[in-house]
Scaffold this motif. Structure first.
Motif, PDB file in Angstrom:
ATOM      1  N   THR A  82       1.190  12.267 -13.329  1.00 18.00           N
ATOM      2  CA  THR A  82       2.181  11.283 -12.888  1.00 18.00           C
ATOM      3  C   THR A  82       3.576  11.868 -12.741  1.00 18.00           C
ATOM      4  N   SER A  83       3.727  13.182 -12.964  1.00 19.38           N
ATOM      5  CA  SER A  83       5.041  13.802 -12.757  1.00 19.38           C
ATOM      6  C   SER A  83       5.310  14.066 -11.271  1.00 19.38           C
ATOM      7  N   TYR A  84       4.301  13.971 -10.458  1.00 14.00           N
ATOM      8  CA  TYR A  84       4.462  14.181  -9.016  1.00 14.00           C
ATOM      9  C   TYR A  84       5.065  12.939  -8.366  1.00 14.00           C
ATOM     10  N   ARG A  85       5.947  13.169  -7.413  1.00 15.38           N
ATOM     11  CA  ARG A  85       6.400  12.083  -6.543  1.00 15.38           C
ATOM     12  C   ARG A  85       5.289  11.817  -5.526  1.00 15.38           C
ATOM     13  N   VAL A  86       5.158  10.586  -5.103  1.00 11.99           N
ATOM     14  CA  VAL A  86       4.106  10.237  -4.150  1.00 11.99           C
ATOM     15  C   VAL A  86       4.727   9.476  -2.976  1.00 11.99           C
ATOM     16  N   LEU A  87       4.577  10.050  -1.791  1.00  6.77           N
ATOM     17  CA  LEU A  87       4.993   9.398  -0.556  1.00  6.77           C
ATOM     18  C   LEU A  87       3.763   8.741   0.051  1.00  6.77           C
ATOM     19  N   ILE A  88       3.866   7.443   0.335  1.00  5.72           N
ATOM     20  CA  ILE A  88       2.744   6.699   0.899  1.00  5.72           C
ATOM     21  C   ILE A  88       3.099   6.322   2.335  1.00  5.72           C
ATOM     22  N   LEU A  89       2.248   6.710   3.279  1.00  2.66           N
ATOM     23  CA  LEU A  89       2.450   6.375   4.696  1.00  2.66           C
ATOM     24  C   LEU A  89       1.284   5.520   5.178  1.00  2.66           C
ATOM     25  N   ASN A  90       1.604   4.365   5.743  1.00  2.00           N
ATOM     26  CA  ASN A  90       0.581   3.470   6.261  1.00  2.00           C
ATOM     27  C   ASN A  90       0.306   3.842   7.717  1.00  2.00           C
ATOM     28  N   ALA A  91      -0.855   4.400   7.983  1.00  2.00           N
ATOM     29  CA  ALA A  91      -1.236   4.806   9.345  1.00  2.00           C
ATOM     30  C   ALA A  91      -2.288   3.862   9.900  1.00  2.00           C
ATOM     31  N   THR A  92      -2.112   2.564   9.616  1.00  2.00           N
ATOM     32  CA  THR A  92      -3.023   1.534  10.116  1.00  2.00           C
ATOM     33  C   THR A  92      -2.183   0.405  10.708  1.00  2.00           C
ATOM     34  N   GLY A  96       1.253  -4.322   4.537  1.00  2.53           N
ATOM     35  CA  GLY A  96       1.035  -4.625   3.128  1.00  2.53           C
ATOM     36  C   GLY A  96       0.262  -3.563   2.362  1.00  2.53           C
ATOM     37  N   LEU A  97      -0.259  -2.544   3.036  1.00  2.00           N
ATOM     38  CA  LEU A  97      -1.069  -1.539   2.346  1.00  2.00           C
ATOM     39  C   LEU A  97      -0.218  -0.609   1.493  1.00  2.00           C
ATOM     40  N   VAL A  98       1.006  -0.295   1.927  1.00  2.00           N
ATOM     41  CA  VAL A  98       1.876   0.576   1.133  1.00  2.00           C
ATOM     42  C   VAL A  98       2.172  -0.086  -0.208  1.00  2.00           C
ATOM     43  N   ALA A  99       2.507  -1.374  -0.186  1.00  2.00           N
ATOM     44  CA  ALA A  99       2.805  -2.096  -1.425  1.00  2.00           C
ATOM     45  C   ALA A  99       1.582  -2.154  -2.332  1.00  2.00           C
ATOM     46  N   SER A 100       0.417  -2.318  -1.730  1.00  2.00           N
ATOM     47  CA  SER A 100      -0.814  -2.390  -2.514  1.00  2.00           C
ATOM     48  C   SER A 100      -1.101  -1.067  -3.215  1.00  2.00           C
ATOM     49  N   VAL A 101      -0.984   0.049  -2.477  1.00  2.00           N
ATOM     50  CA  VAL A 101      -1.230   1.371  -3.076  1.00  2.00           C
ATOM     51  C   VAL A 101      -0.147   1.687  -4.111  1.00  2.00           C
ATOM     52  N   ARG A 102       1.096   1.323  -3.815  1.00  2.00           N
ATOM     53  CA  ARG A 102       2.193   1.575  -4.767  1.00  2.00           C
ATOM     54  C   ARG A 102       1.934   0.845  -6.080  1.00  2.00           C
ATOM     55  N   THR A 103       1.522  -0.412  -5.994  1.00  2.00           N
ATOM     56  CA  THR A 103       1.209  -1.187  -7.197  1.00  2.00           C
ATOM     57  C   THR A 103       0.081  -0.527  -7.993  1.00  2.00           C
TER      58      THR A 103
END
Length: 195
Positions: A82-92, A96-103
């Motif tokens: 969990t020390s890694y930063r995570v960038l989430i990109l929705n390619a669909t 609402g998928l970014v918020a879902s994965v972030r949660t």
């Protein structure tokens, strides 16, 4: 004029009709047959010409390279880091998928300021993939892929420029495999007429 002497060929009975004559050659091919053969040859030449043109233009690849697979390197163990930063990109096309994965990642222990995202540049990415930059980041990428429920893992420096810190960063590109009816669509602001 002297008479020639008698020999054994004189005793062979004579056949009726032409003797010793050769058959004449056929007087030429039928015009329809020539036309059909010409059409067949022209068709083959056109097809070959189109194929060669497509190959030269790069539209057909005679020797395609195998697509990189996300096979885990032997000896690398998946580790949730969990020390890694995570960038989430929705390619669909689904919102609402970014918020879902972030949660989901926040529930696994990532800090709120370490997980962020937005819509990607495309909406047709097939399979959700975790991208990592350095070979040393592979175990963390595999761990993140497990948290996401079996995402692909691929090494690429394509998203390296999107990291504006010194901290290591993983990039999750959400693909069409994560699209479902479970994610709520944005609510409409239009009022429905009363009956």
């Amino acid at each position: 004029m002297s008479k020639r002497p008698h020999d054994r060929f004189d005793d062979v009975p004579r056949a009726s009709g032409r003797v010793g004559a050769h058959r004449a050659e056929q007087p030429g091919m039928n015009g329809l047959v020539v036309l059909l053969w010409s059409a067949a040859v022209a068709l083959v030449l056109i097809v070959v010409g189109i194929f060669v043109t497509l190959v030269m233009m790069g539209r057909i690849d005679l020797f395609p390279e195998a697509e990189p697979t996300s096979v885990q390197t032997p000896g690398v163990v998946a580790e949730v880091d969990t020390s890694y930063r995570v960038l989430i990109l929705n390619a669909t096309p689904q919102s609402g998928l970014v918020a879902s994965v972030r949660t989901q990642l926040l529930a696994e222990g990532w800090a709120a300021d370490a997980v962020f995202g937005s819509d990607g540049a495309t909406q047709q990415f097939d399979k959700t993939t975790v991208f990592y930059i350095d070979k040393g980041d592979e175990s963390a990428a595999l761990g993140l892929a497990e948290v996401l429920g079996g995402a692909e893992v691929e090494q690429s420096d394509f998203y390296a420029a999107l990291n504006d810190t010194e901290l290591p960063q993983l990039t999750v590109v959400i693909g069409l495999d994560k699209v479902s009816d479970d994610v709520p669509e944005p609510e409409s602001t239009e009022e429905t007429p009363a009956d």
